[in-house]
Write an enzyme that holds these catalytic residues in place. Sequence first.
Site, PDB file in Angstrom:
ATOM      1  N   GLY A 144     -58.496  97.743 -38.534  1.00 57.60           N
ATOM      2  CA  GLY A 144     -58.000  99.044 -39.234  1.00 57.60           C
ATOM      3  C   GLY A 144     -56.236  99.006 -38.799  1.00 57.60           C
ATOM      4  O   GLY A 144     -56.088  98.836 -37.909  1.00 57.60           O
ATOM      5  N   SER A 145     -55.581  99.359 -39.544  1.00 58.14           N
ATOM      6  CA  SER A 145     -55.451 100.857 -39.957  1.00 58.14           C
ATOM      7  C   SER A 145     -53.965 101.030 -40.518  1.00 58.14           C
ATOM      8  O   SER A 145     -53.870 100.983 -41.625  1.00 58.14           O
ATOM      9  CB  SER A 145     -55.797 101.902 -39.038  1.00 58.14           C
ATOM     10  OG  SER A 145     -57.022 102.201 -38.971  1.00 58.14           O
ATOM     11  N   ARG A 146     -53.093 101.228 -39.394  1.00 59.18           N
ATOM     12  CA  ARG A 146     -51.835 101.539 -39.989  1.00 59.18           C
ATOM     13  C   ARG A 146     -50.630 101.014 -38.779  1.00 59.18           C
ATOM     14  O   ARG A 146     -50.745 101.247 -37.674  1.00 59.18           O
ATOM     15  CB  ARG A 146     -51.433 102.921 -40.138  1.00 59.18           C
ATOM     16  CG  ARG A 146     -50.246 103.312 -41.006  1.00 59.18           C
ATOM     17  CD  ARG A 146     -50.096 104.861 -41.280  1.00 59.18           C
ATOM     18  NE  ARG A 146     -49.236 105.505 -40.383  1.00 59.18           N
ATOM     19  CZ  ARG A 146     -48.856 106.696 -40.080  1.00 59.18           C
ATOM     20  NH1 ARG A 146     -50.057 107.637 -40.363  1.00 59.18           N
ATOM     21  NH2 ARG A 146     -48.055 107.197 -39.421  1.00 59.18           N
TER      22      ARG A 146
END
Length: 210
Positions: free
Chosen positions: A175-177
Amino acid sequence: MAPLSPRRVAAAVPRQFAPSARRYALPPALLAVPLSVLVPPVGLLCVAVALFVLWFFRDPDRTAPESGFVSPADGRVSVVRREGDRVRVGVFMNVTDVHVNRAPADADVESVTHRPGAHRPAFSKDSERNERVDVDCGEFEISLIAGAFARRIHPYVEEGTTLERGQRVGHIAFGSRADVLLPERFDATDLCVEKGQRVRAGETVVARQS
């Protein structure tokens, strides 16, 4: 629909992977051996899980442009905001995106800092308090931010590492950002992307000064 042949399955699996691929793919692959004999449907499921993990941790080569700040991640631009005298651009990585992160520009790493935190969905406002790794490159900063399912951030760089535009800097397992905090000399008029736009790590220019 005709079943996939072993050759077609092999062709669909990428040949280059992030370092964590073996760690996550090996357990279901090993379980598939006895279970394929004892409980064939479960054994087949384990094979599917192992292949999915390999696909998820794919790490394709990228060709960086000669100038500009490039995206640190594959995905959609989820954050464009001003923080004091600087502009932050954040990219949310969906489950279908490549999760290897790349350097936005040439730089020398001044520090790599891990900050414990929560594991909120990376697209929510609460994600600002999530676990993260900040890579300080002097003029700019890269942030690898965990999400609801991500539990491992794997930086590839350390203090003193010399980066080139598009070079791999780490990956986030599941994941993610990834954000880039641009240098102070950049403002909103220098941005080449907008919120919601799809970008590719190491290739899509997110900011450029003329």
